[in-house]
Scaffold this motif. Structure first.
Motif, PDB file in Angstrom:
ATOM      1  N   ASP A 103      41.780   6.140   1.875  1.00 10.45           N
ATOM      2  CA  ASP A 103      41.849   6.699   0.444  1.00 10.45           C
ATOM      3  C   ASP A 103      40.349   6.808  -0.071  1.00 10.45           C
ATOM      4  N   ALA A 104      39.216   6.601   0.829  1.00  9.08           N
ATOM      5  CA  ALA A 104      37.808   6.764   0.351  1.00  9.08           C
ATOM      6  C   ALA A 104      37.443   8.383   0.608  1.00  9.08           C
ATOM      7  N   PHE A 105      38.024   8.840   1.549  1.00  6.27           N
ATOM      8  CA  PHE A 105      37.598  10.217   1.870  1.00  6.27           C
ATOM      9  C   PHE A 105      38.526  11.398   1.770  1.00  6.27           C
ATOM     10  N   GLY A 106      37.723  12.224   1.159  1.00  6.17           N
ATOM     11  CA  GLY A 106      38.702  13.651   0.625  1.00  6.17           C
ATOM     12  C   GLY A 106      39.181  14.460   1.892  1.00  6.17           C
ATOM     13  N   PRO A 107      39.623  15.575   1.755  1.00  4.86           N
ATOM     14  CA  PRO A 107      40.016  16.520   2.704  1.00  4.86           C
ATOM     15  C   PRO A 107      38.921  16.865   3.508  1.00  4.86           C
ATOM     16  N   ASP A 108      37.683  17.135   2.611  1.00  2.17           N
ATOM     17  CA  ASP A 108      36.433  17.713   3.224  1.00  2.17           C
ATOM     18  C   ASP A 108      35.817  16.960   4.015  1.00  2.17           C
ATOM     19  N   GLY A 109      36.381  15.610   4.391  1.00  2.07           N
ATOM     20  CA  GLY A 109      35.641  14.662   5.368  1.00  2.07           C
ATOM     21  C   GLY A 109      34.449  14.053   4.688  1.00  2.07           C
ATOM     22  N   ARG A 110      34.466  14.066   3.276  1.00  3.70           N
ATOM     23  CA  ARG A 110      33.288  13.117   2.504  1.00  3.70           C
ATOM     24  C   ARG A 110      33.759  12.314   1.568  1.00  3.70           C
ATOM     25  N   PRO A 111      33.158  11.152   1.467  1.00  2.00           N
ATOM     26  CA  PRO A 111      33.621  10.132   0.502  1.00  2.00           C
ATOM     27  C   PRO A 111      33.855  10.547  -0.927  1.00  2.00           C
ATOM     28  N   THR A 112      35.008  10.379  -1.395  1.00  4.01           N
ATOM     29  CA  THR A 112      35.637  10.785  -2.731  1.00  4.01           C
ATOM     30  C   THR A 112      34.583  10.413  -3.764  1.00  4.01           C
ATOM     31  N   ASP A 113      33.847   9.254  -3.675  1.00  4.57           N
ATOM     32  CA  ASP A 113      32.760   8.672  -4.698  1.00  4.57           C
ATOM     33  C   ASP A 113      31.638   8.414  -3.668  1.00  4.57           C
ATOM     34  N   PRO A 114      30.583   9.054  -3.524  1.00  2.93           N
ATOM     35  CA  PRO A 114      29.518   9.073  -2.653  1.00  2.93           C
ATOM     36  C   PRO A 114      28.437   8.249  -3.018  1.00  2.93           C
ATOM     37  N   ARG A 115      28.632   7.830  -4.341  1.00  6.22           N
ATOM     38  CA  ARG A 115      27.359   7.112  -4.787  1.00  6.22           C
ATOM     39  C   ARG A 115      26.978   5.759  -4.013  1.00  6.22           C
ATOM     40  N   GLY A 116      28.222   4.984  -3.693  1.00  5.88           N
ATOM     41  CA  GLY A 116      27.700   3.844  -3.273  1.00  5.88           C
ATOM     42  C   GLY A 116      27.592   3.837  -1.758  1.00  5.88           C
ATOM     43  N   PRO A 117      28.431   4.737  -1.045  1.00  2.00           N
ATOM     44  CA  PRO A 117      28.277   4.838   0.463  1.00  2.00           C
ATOM     45  C   PRO A 117      26.671   5.517   0.588  1.00  2.00           C
ATOM     46  N   ASP A 118      26.495   6.425  -0.254  1.00  2.00           N
ATOM     47  CA  ASP A 118      25.168   6.906   0.163  1.00  2.00           C
ATOM     48  C   ASP A 118      24.038   6.139  -0.146  1.00  2.00           C
TER      49      ASP A 118
END
Length: 201
Positions: A158-173
């Motif tokens: 649930d952490a990734f969107g259809p575009d293959g990127r995290p839905t909330d990128p702040r923490g992972p980035d």
């Protein structure tokens, strides 16, 4: 340590990103693709993705390597040997890490020595962190140095969107930047040390 500082100290750090899961329908490539994109933004690193599903290794160390084993190892071993640092992308299977990943570690030794290893883990509520903690002593045994900070995806599906990127990128980035900074520092320091004096000499 800033990217500019790391880049100014010498040749780019050769980072091998190892995709540890080989199961059909695995989620690992999505996580690995995102992380590889983050690493590729840095001027101080070049990235090589070693996907264990695309480079299957012999399944056992109980026999002497034969011609077929040597051919399989040729697809992986030189790439690990050339790396200055590693980032292992791993899920958590039954509170630990995938068997093909352990197999890849066990087939090699000098390739890991005196090099840093970081972890990108994913899973359910634990985010794969138990797999990471099991991997740390394994890499210590082959004389690698594991960095403290990790990147972890809890509820990864649930952490990734259809575009293959995290839905909330702040923490992972933020986590990826911290881990890559640590890998860069250790990779530069250990590469310099290995050049001055081969490890174990």
């Amino acid at each position: 340590m800033t990217t500019a500082t790391a880049a100014s100290t010498g040749a780019p750090i050769r980072l091998a990103v190892i995709v540890g899961s080989t199961r059909e329908g695995r989620f690992g490539p999505k996580v690995a693709n995102w992380f590889t994109g983050r690493a590729a933004l840095r001027e101080d690193m070049s990235v090589d993705v070693v996907d264990l599903a695309d480079t299957p290794l012999p399944a056992s160390l109980t026999h002497r390597p034969g011609p077929e084993d040597a051919k399989a190892l040729e697809a992986v071993t030189p790439r690990l040997d050339a790396a200055d640092a590693f980032a292992v992308v791993t899920p958590e299977y039954n509170h630990s890490y995938p068997a093909p990943l352990k197999n890849a570690i066990d087939w090699h030794h000098s390739q890991w020595q005196a090099k840093p290893v970081g972890f990108v883990s994913y899973g359910g509520i634990s985010g794969g962190l138990r797999a990471v903690e099991h991997l740390r002593p394994v890499f210590a045994e082959v004389h690698a140095v594991t960095v403290r900070d990790t990147v972890s995806f809890h509820g990864a599906w649930d952490a990734f969107g259809p575009d293959g990127r995290p839905t909330d990128p702040r923490g992972p980035d933020t986590a990826a930047t911290a881990m890559l900074d640590q890998l860069a520092w250790w990779a530069e320091a250990l590469r310099t040390a290995r050049a001055a004096r081969p490890y174990g000499a």
